[in-house]
Design a protein around this motif. Structure first.
Motif, PDB file in Angstrom:
ATOM      1  N   MET A  65     -86.898  38.942 -87.637  1.00  0.00           N
ATOM      2  CA  MET A  65     -86.927  40.225 -88.321  1.00  0.00           C
ATOM      3  C   MET A  65     -85.552  40.875 -88.242  1.00  0.00           C
ATOM      4  SD  MET A  65     -89.112  43.710 -87.449  1.00  0.00           S
ATOM      5  CE  MET A  65     -90.617  42.797 -87.173  1.00  0.00           C
ATOM      6  N   ARG A  66     -85.110  41.445 -89.359  1.00  0.00           N
ATOM      7  CA  ARG A  66     -83.895  42.232 -89.365  1.00  0.00           C
ATOM      8  C   ARG A  66     -84.188  43.600 -89.970  1.00  0.00           C
ATOM      9  NH1 ARG A  66     -78.119  40.820 -92.262  1.00  0.00           N
ATOM     10  NH2 ARG A  66     -79.381  41.107 -94.143  1.00  0.00           N
ATOM     11  N   VAL A  67     -83.718  44.647 -89.306  1.00  0.00           N
ATOM     12  CA  VAL A  67     -83.914  46.020 -89.768  1.00  0.00           C
ATOM     13  C   VAL A  67     -82.565  46.640 -90.061  1.00  0.00           C
ATOM     14  CG1 VAL A  67     -84.784  48.312 -89.166  1.00  0.00           C
ATOM     15  CG2 VAL A  67     -86.032  46.272 -88.411  1.00  0.00           C
ATOM     16  N   THR A  68     -82.439  47.233 -91.240  1.00  0.00           N
ATOM     17  CA  THR A  68     -81.224  47.952 -91.634  1.00  0.00           C
ATOM     18  C   THR A  68     -81.561  49.431 -91.772  1.00  0.00           C
ATOM     19  OG1 THR A  68     -80.388  46.042 -92.848  1.00  0.00           O
ATOM     20  CG2 THR A  68     -79.403  48.174 -93.357  1.00  0.00           C
ATOM     21  N   PHE A  69     -80.780  50.269 -91.102  1.00  0.00           N
ATOM     22  CA  PHE A  69     -80.950  51.714 -91.227  1.00  0.00           C
ATOM     23  C   PHE A  69     -80.254  52.161 -92.515  1.00  0.00           C
ATOM     24  CE2 PHE A  69     -81.618  50.858 -86.779  1.00  0.00           C
ATOM     25  CZ  PHE A  69     -82.627  51.740 -86.412  1.00  0.00           C
ATOM     26  N   LEU A  70     -81.056  52.452 -93.531  1.00  0.00           N
ATOM     27  CA  LEU A  70     -80.505  52.879 -94.818  1.00  0.00           C
ATOM     28  C   LEU A  70     -79.952  54.294 -94.743  1.00  0.00           C
ATOM     29  CD1 LEU A  70     -83.359  51.490 -97.082  1.00  0.00           C
ATOM     30  CD2 LEU A  70     -81.152  50.419 -96.602  1.00  0.00           C
ATOM     31  N   GLY A  71     -80.652  55.138 -93.987  1.00  0.00           N
ATOM     32  CA  GLY A  71     -80.222  56.508 -93.760  1.00  0.00           C
ATOM     33  C   GLY A  71     -80.783  56.989 -92.440  1.00  0.00           C
ATOM     34  N   ILE A 115     -77.750  50.013-103.408  1.00  0.00           N
ATOM     35  CA  ILE A 115     -76.465  49.482-103.876  1.00  0.00           C
ATOM     36  C   ILE A 115     -75.544  49.190-102.696  1.00  0.00           C
ATOM     37  CG2 ILE A 115     -74.363  50.070-105.148  1.00  0.00           C
ATOM     38  CD1 ILE A 115     -76.180  51.647-107.090  1.00  0.00           C
ATOM     39  N   ARG A 116     -75.473  50.105-101.742  1.00  0.00           N
ATOM     40  CA  ARG A 116     -74.595  49.911-100.581  1.00  0.00           C
ATOM     41  C   ARG A 116     -74.954  48.657 -99.802  1.00  0.00           C
ATOM     42  NH1 ARG A 116     -75.908  53.960 -96.246  1.00  0.00           N
ATOM     43  NH2 ARG A 116     -77.213  52.230 -95.517  1.00  0.00           N
ATOM     44  N   GLU A 117     -76.252  48.416 -99.609  1.00  0.00           N
ATOM     45  CA  GLU A 117     -76.693  47.271 -98.820  1.00  0.00           C
ATOM     46  C   GLU A 117     -76.915  46.013 -99.660  1.00  0.00           C
ATOM     47  OE1 GLU A 117     -76.621  47.229 -95.648  1.00  0.00           O
ATOM     48  OE2 GLU A 117     -76.184  49.386 -95.457  1.00  0.00           O
ATOM     49  N   TYR A 140     -77.168  54.863 -86.860  1.00  0.00           N
ATOM     50  CA  TYR A 140     -76.252  55.374 -87.879  1.00  0.00           C
ATOM     51  C   TYR A 140     -76.460  54.563 -89.161  1.00  0.00           C
ATOM     52  CZ  TYR A 140     -73.452  51.381 -86.189  1.00  0.00           C
ATOM     53  OH  TYR A 140     -73.037  50.134 -85.792  1.00  0.00           O
ATOM     54  N   ASP A 141     -76.065  55.131 -90.270  1.00  0.00           N
ATOM     55  CA  ASP A 141     -76.287  54.505 -91.572  1.00  0.00           C
ATOM     56  C   ASP A 141     -75.579  53.146 -91.629  1.00  0.00           C
ATOM     57  OD1 ASP A 141     -77.319  57.036 -91.932  1.00  0.00           O
ATOM     58  OD2 ASP A 141     -76.425  57.319 -93.906  1.00  0.00           O
ATOM     59  N   GLY A 142     -76.322  52.141 -92.046  1.00  0.00           N
ATOM     60  CA  GLY A 142     -75.768  50.804 -92.165  1.00  0.00           C
ATOM     61  C   GLY A 142     -75.966  49.933 -90.942  1.00  0.00           C
ATOM     62  N   LEU A 143     -76.412  50.525 -89.834  1.00  0.00           N
ATOM     63  CA  LEU A 143     -76.654  49.749 -88.615  1.00  0.00           C
ATOM     64  C   LEU A 143     -77.732  48.705 -88.870  1.00  0.00           C
ATOM     65  CD1 LEU A 143     -76.428  49.276 -85.499  1.00  0.00           C
ATOM     66  CD2 LEU A 143     -78.174  51.063 -85.232  1.00  0.00           C
ATOM     67  N   LYS A 144     -77.484  47.480 -88.405  1.00  0.00           N
ATOM     68  CA  LYS A 144     -78.453  46.393 -88.550  1.00  0.00           C
ATOM     69  C   LYS A 144     -78.827  45.892 -87.154  1.00  0.00           C
ATOM     70  CE  LYS A 144     -76.875  44.773 -93.064  1.00  0.00           C
ATOM     71  NZ  LYS A 144     -76.135  46.009 -93.373  1.00  0.00           N
ATOM     72  N   ILE A 145     -80.130  45.699 -86.944  1.00  0.00           N
ATOM     73  CA  ILE A 145     -80.610  45.159 -85.680  1.00  0.00           C
ATOM     74  C   ILE A 145     -81.460  43.936 -85.936  1.00  0.00           C
ATOM     75  CG2 ILE A 145     -80.462  47.333 -84.402  1.00  0.00           C
ATOM     76  CD1 ILE A 145     -83.459  47.703 -84.835  1.00  0.00           C
ATOM     77  N   ILE A 151     -85.557  52.964 -93.860  1.00  0.00           N
ATOM     78  CA  ILE A 151     -85.141  51.655 -93.341  1.00  0.00           C
ATOM     79  C   ILE A 151     -85.546  50.545 -94.299  1.00  0.00           C
ATOM     80  CG2 ILE A 151     -85.136  52.246 -90.889  1.00  0.00           C
ATOM     81  CD1 ILE A 151     -87.880  50.821 -90.675  1.00  0.00           C
ATOM     82  N   HIS A 152     -84.814  49.437 -94.184  1.00  0.00           N
ATOM     83  CA  HIS A 152     -85.137  48.195 -94.892  1.00  0.00           C
ATOM     84  C   HIS A 152     -85.521  47.172 -93.836  1.00  0.00           C
ATOM     85  CE1 HIS A 152     -83.716  44.356 -97.062  1.00  0.00           C
ATOM     86  NE2 HIS A 152     -84.847  44.722 -97.626  1.00  0.00           N
TER      87      HIS A 152
END
Length: 253
Positions: free
Chosen positions: A1-7, A60-62, A246-251, A38-39
């Motif tokens: 699993m990967r989580v991206t903080f969109l905002g 668009i950013r991600e 923070y925005d864009g952080l991926k875990i 999140i994504h």
């Protein structure tokens, strides 16, 4: 699993329009916060939790090209306002977008985006496949979501547990029964608006106390306002297993 903080910001985002505080004037990219979302990429599927006003910009950013479903926590504008931009995925993927929400949230979406839900829809409007959820576990294309009911002042809001990951936004209280659903999570994401007491959000201290009760391997704080302080300063004050997201952080889990 990967989580991206969109905002990771509160309803006004950071910087706030017209504000000249040190956080809003900060040049640290971690102090620039779009509205919270999140994504989640899990088992080959792509999900977004909440479509706030910045949804288009975040996609668009991600560079997110595929989306299997959207899951909603609640109906407040900073969590639903970008829903119209889902139509780009309708056109790209040639399918109705599955939405998962409680009936109360569905009613609000139908009201705000009436042109997309009527029997006769406007040409070019987004197309949805609506799925009602409650507080019991539900399955989205083979992935189990466990709802965690919290309260945002008096409004019920759903957090979600997916495997060892739990995501809770817009909350200032949670029952012991619901907290049991969270325990055992390796990663916990939790609302923490600011340091001062607030009527409908956890403060920093309240969030830290709750995290320590759950004792995850790692926790991340979201829905952060400019009143919290600079990211670099607050981060240094936190326990080792708690961080400001923070925005864009991926875990990765």
């Amino acid at each position: 699993m990967r989580v991206t903080f969109l905002g990771t910001g509160t309803s006004q985002g950071v910087p706030v329009i017209g504000c000249e505080c040190e956080v809003c004037r900060s040049i640290d990219f971690r102090d620039k916060r779009l509205r919270t979302s999140i994504h989640v990429e899990v088992d080959g599927k792509s999900f977004v939790i909440d479509t706030g006003p910045d949804f288009r910009q975040q996609m668009i950013r991600e560079r997110i090209h595929d989306l299997d479903a959207v899951i909603f926590t609640h109906e407040h504008k900073d969590h639903v306002a970008g829903l119209d931009d889902v139509r780009s995925f309708n056109f790209r993927l040639k399918k109705h977008m599955p939405l998962y929400a409680t009936q109360r949230v569905i009613n609000q979406l139908e009201n705000e985006f009436h042109y997309a839900f009527g029997e006769i829809t406007y040409p070019g409007a987004p197309r949805f496949e609506v799925n009602q959820i409650e507080t019991k576990p539900f399955n989205v294309q083979g992935v189990e979501f466990i709802p965690v009911e919290v309260f945002h002042y008096k409004l019920p809001v759903l957090g979600f547990r997916i495997k060892d990951f739990t995501y809770i936004t817009d909350a200032n209280s949670i029952s012991e029964e619901e907290l049991e659903k969270v325990k055992g999570s390796k990663i916990l994401v939790l609302d923490a608006l600011q340091k001062e007491k607030h009527i409908s959000h956890f403060t920093l201290d309240e969030a830290v106390e709750l995290i320590q009760k759950v004792n995850p391997e790692q926790a991340y704080l979201i829905h952060i306002s400019h009143r919290m302080g600079k990211h670099k300063v607050v981060e240094a004050e936190l326990p080792d297993n708690i961080s400001l997201a923070y925005d864009g952080l991926k875990i990765q889990l």
